[in-house]
Design an enzyme around this catalytic site. Structure first.
Site, PDB file in Angstrom:
ATOM      1  N   GLY A 220       0.771  -1.237   0.000  1.00 32.01           N
ATOM      2  CA  GLY A 220       0.000   0.000   0.000  1.00 32.01           C
ATOM      3  C   GLY A 220       0.800   1.282   0.000  1.00 32.01           C
ATOM      4  N   PRO A 262       4.832  -4.949  -1.010  1.00 29.64           N
ATOM      5  CA  PRO A 262       4.655  -3.821  -1.945  1.00 29.64           C
ATOM      6  C   PRO A 262       4.346  -4.289  -3.362  1.00 29.64           C
ATOM      7  CG  PRO A 262       6.994  -4.196  -1.530  1.00 29.64           C
ATOM      8  CD  PRO A 262       6.244  -5.190  -0.688  1.00 29.64           C
ATOM      9  N   CYS A 330     -16.542   1.455 -27.113  1.00 30.53           N
ATOM     10  CA  CYS A 330     -17.929   1.887 -27.255  1.00 30.53           C
ATOM     11  C   CYS A 330     -18.574   2.043 -25.887  1.00 30.53           C
ATOM     12  CB  CYS A 330     -18.702   0.887 -28.098  1.00 30.53           C
ATOM     13  SG  CYS A 330     -18.737   1.443 -29.788  1.00 30.53           S
ATOM     14  N   GLU A 331     -18.022   2.915 -25.134  1.00 35.35           N
ATOM     15  CA  GLU A 331     -18.506   3.263 -23.807  1.00 35.35           C
ATOM     16  C   GLU A 331     -17.620   4.429 -23.394  1.00 35.35           C
ATOM     17  OE1 GLU A 331     -19.222  -0.104 -21.190  1.00 35.35           O
ATOM     18  OE2 GLU A 331     -19.099   1.213 -19.461  1.00 35.35           O
ATOM     19  N   TYR A 358      -1.142  -2.578 -12.045  1.00 35.64           N
ATOM     20  CA  TYR A 358      -2.581  -2.685 -12.306  1.00 35.64           C
ATOM     21  C   TYR A 358      -2.956  -2.043 -13.645  1.00 35.64           C
ATOM     22  CZ  TYR A 358      -2.047  -3.510  -7.310  1.00 35.64           C
ATOM     23  OH  TYR A 358      -1.605  -3.977  -6.112  1.00 35.64           O
TER      24      TYR A 358
HETATM   25  N1  LLP Z   1      -1.045  -7.098  -0.117  1.00 26.34           N
HETATM   26  C1  LLP Z   1      -2.358  -7.336  -0.233  1.00 26.34           C
HETATM   27  C2  LLP Z   1      -2.967  -8.338   0.622  1.00 26.34           C
HETATM   28  C3  LLP Z   1      -3.123  -6.632  -1.184  1.00 26.34           C
HETATM   29  O1  LLP Z   1      -4.433  -6.873  -1.288  1.00 26.34           O
HETATM   30  C4  LLP Z   1      -2.502  -5.680  -2.025  1.00 26.34           C
HETATM   31  C5  LLP Z   1      -3.269  -4.936  -3.024  1.00 26.34           C
HETATM   32  C6  LLP Z   1      -1.126  -5.468  -1.880  1.00 26.34           C
HETATM   33  C7  LLP Z   1      -0.425  -6.187  -0.902  1.00 26.34           C
HETATM   34  C8  LLP Z   1      -0.359  -4.484  -2.725  1.00 26.34           C
HETATM   35  O2  LLP Z   1      -0.827  -3.192  -2.601  1.00 26.34           O
HETATM   36  P1  LLP Z   1      -0.011  -2.021  -3.345  1.00 26.34           P
HETATM   37  O3  LLP Z   1       1.361  -1.963  -2.712  1.00 26.34           O
HETATM   38  O4  LLP Z   1       0.084  -2.393  -4.768  1.00 26.34           O
HETATM   39  O5  LLP Z   1      -0.804  -0.807  -3.120  1.00 26.34           O
HETATM   40  N2  LLP Z   1      -5.991  -1.947  -8.482  1.00 26.34           N
HETATM   41  C9  LLP Z   1      -5.827  -0.872  -7.520  1.00 26.34           C
HETATM   42  C10 LLP Z   1      -5.051  -1.319  -6.315  1.00 26.34           C
HETATM   43  C11 LLP Z   1      -5.694  -2.496  -5.628  1.00 26.34           C
HETATM   44  C12 LLP Z   1      -4.766  -3.165  -4.671  1.00 26.34           C
HETATM   45  C13 LLP Z   1      -5.297  -4.498  -4.260  1.00 26.34           C
HETATM   46  N3  LLP Z   1      -4.492  -5.115  -3.251  1.00 26.34           N
HETATM   47  C14 LLP Z   1      -5.183   0.331  -8.225  1.00 26.34           C
HETATM   48  O6  LLP Z   1      -4.886   0.237  -9.421  1.00 26.34           O
HETATM   49  O7  LLP Z   1      -5.006   1.373  -7.600  1.00 26.34           O
END
Ligand code: LLP
Length: 400
Positions: A220, A262, A330-331, A358
């Protein structure tokens, strides 16, 4: 050093558009930043590969010494395929059928369980014989928007900490070997104190888990998407984590390793999506620049109102004008509304920054469009790591 506009233009011209381009050097540098920041704490990083699972990215992650966190049994299998040892793979599950946990156990990987019912099944089947982690819901609101907030008291993720009694009853009934406690409060967390709050919640319950070996604070870390955007202050976080652990010696006397997962931090800035402008359309409201892509390739702007920096690679010195960059789906698929960009001509190549996390991973074949190609730049060399779809790919799983 990020890839230059010249490099991006050259690669996109060679491989065609739309194309995702990844910079391996950026991933290495980000990992090194983490390692340096946390040098004083016994820390382990598991790359949350849901952000980007191309096998060549996974191999690069492995080569730089980072471990991997998976969110499905297929990601686990991809990680094994990429050459990760089972002990370096973490499967943080949510809402899955117990059979996937059994499969993960057979494959010998580390597992975080996120429901009482799967914990009970696990206990009945494996008792003390296989160490396991528990994914907890700390009831903390964190993250950039509600869609990516996972730790609050209405979130489906993890076992609520207020159900500790039930967890402890299962642990004792089945003599479970709880090796890890996990929380993940969300994505895009700029406020370091959210992590500290999480640590406080965990320290309250750690005394109950006498065999604990690690505390997993999830992922996160926020990355900047535009100039002046805040990012998680990694150095400050490392300092706070070190202080928190120094102030809370484990009452069970065991050393606790700190884990992080991460995703974005490692790969967001490593990725670029290059597209071509098909159509310019002047209207009373705005001038549209319609590119050969859409939310089928990069869904973040439409799904999270996410901001992605855009530049015109083909006209870097052109006069600034205002455009709304849209796709060809088409949206409604607006990438950016009223953005200042160097003058755009039809045929120009536009790059979207921060497309590594993502981006391709959340892409689809909506409108029966092809998924983009992926190219990896490593030591100055660009190579294709996934070819663009071809027409047969659209039909290949359908009964003919
Ligand atoms: N650990 C767990 C259990 C998670 O569910 C996630 C992300 C991460 C680690 C990694 O989080 P990060 O470091 O990438 O923030 N698709 C969304 C983000 C969804 C994240 C889902 N889980 C976007 O594009 O902002």
């Amino acid at each position: 050093m990020p890839l230059t506009q010249q490099q991006l233009l050259g690669i996109a011209t060679e491989y065609g558009t739309p194309v995702y381009i990844y910079d391996a050097g950026h991933i290495t540098a980000q990992y090194q930043r983490l390692r340096n920041a946390f040098a004083k704490t016994d820390t382990r990083f598991f790359y949350a590969c849901k952000a980007l699972t191309n096998i060549h990215i996974l191999r690069h992650i492995k080569n730089i010494g980072c471990d991997v966190d998976c969110s499905s049994i297929n990601e686990v299998k991809l990680a094994l395929h990429a050459g990760f040892e089972p002990g370096t793979i973490l499967y943080t599950s949510n809402g899955i059928h117990f059979s996937e946990i059994e499969e993960a156990q057979r494959l010998g990987v580390r597992i975080n369980i996120d429901s009482l019912s799967n914990l009970e099944k696990f206990g009945k089947k494996y008792g003390h014989s296989y160490p396991v982690g528990i994914r907890l819901r700390p009831n903390i609101m964190g993250g950039g928007n509600l869609k990516v907030s996972t730790g609050h008291d209405k979130s489906k993720f993890g076992i609520p900490v207020d159900q500790l009694d039930k967890i402890l009853a299962l642990v004792s009934a089945h003599d479970l070997f709880i090796q890890n406690l996990h929380i993940h409060t969300g994505s895009d967390i700029k406020d370091v104190d959210i992590f500290v709050k999480g640590i406080d919640v965990l320290f309250d319950i750690i005394p109950h888990f006498t065999e604990l070996e690690s505390v997993d604070l999830g992922g996160g870390f926020k990355v900047p998407y535009k100039e002046g955007d805040p990012e998680t202050d990694i150095e400050r976080l490392a300092q706070k984590v070190a202080e928190a652990f120094a102030n809370h010696p484990n009452p069970n006397g065991k050393h606790l390793q700190v884990w992080f997962e991460p995703g974005k931090f490692l790969v967001s800035g490593a990725g670029y999506l290059v597209t071509e402008v098909n159509v310019l359309k002047e209207t009373a409201a705005t001038t549209f620049a319609g590119v050969n892509s859409g939310f089928n390739h990069l869904i973040r702007p439409m799904f999270y109102d996410a901001y992605h920096r855009i530049e015109n690679l083909s006209n870097p010195t052109g006069a600034k004008k205002t455009y709304s960059v849209v796709g060809n789906i088409c949206e409604t698929d607006t990438f950016a509304w009223d953005r200042e960009l160097n003058e755009i001509r039809e045929g120009d190549l536009l790059v979207f920054y921060n497309a590594g996390a993502y981006g391709f991973e959340m892409s689809s074949n909506f409108n029966s469009r092809f998924k983009p190609a992926e190219v990896l730049v490593e030591n100055g060399e660009a190579r294709l790591i996934r070819r663009r779809d071809v027409f047969e790919d659209l039909l290949k799983n359908q009964a003919l």
